[in-house]
Design a protein around this motif. Structure first.
Motif: not given
Length: 119
Positions: A8, A33-34, A37, A87, A89-90, A93, A95
């Protein structure tokens, strides 16, 4: 397969990791990632390859994690439910997330990344 780092752009740990990767001369693909995702299938593969508990893939310090009160909910969820949730919303996760041929590692720890990355 070229290693992929899911990150991100506003995350300070991601910036630190990307700076280190660049300084070390690693050839990697950067995936926002956003905007992109991870899918349930990707998460399952990465989790298995990492050998880590699935809870390590959650961004426990994130605003969304706290707003959703996931600390209390995750222990009661099945793995499938956790994959589905991650899965959606990134930002849920952890990071940066390094995905490479030799392994997968959520978060940035230089020693682990050195073991996984190859020049």
């Amino acid at each position: 397969m070229k290693p992929v780092i899911l990150c991100y752009e506003k995350c300070t740990t991601c910036k630190k990791a990307l700076k280190w990767v660049e300084e070390m001369g690693y050839d990697v693909e950067i995936r926002p990632i956003k905007e992109k995702n991870p899918t349930v299938e990707e998460l399952k593969q990465w989790h298995e390859k990492s050998g880590l508990p699935l809870k390590k893939f959650f961004n426990t310090s994130g605003i969304l994690y706290k707003e959703m009160k996931l600390k209390d909910r995750i222990p009661e969820m099945s793995e499938e439910e956790q994959y589905q949730l991650l899965s959606t919303d990134g930002m849920l996760v952890k990071r940066p997330l390094l995905v490479a041929e030799k392994g997968v590692f959520p978060g940035f720890r230089q020693e682990q990344w050195e073991d996984i990355l190859e020049k």
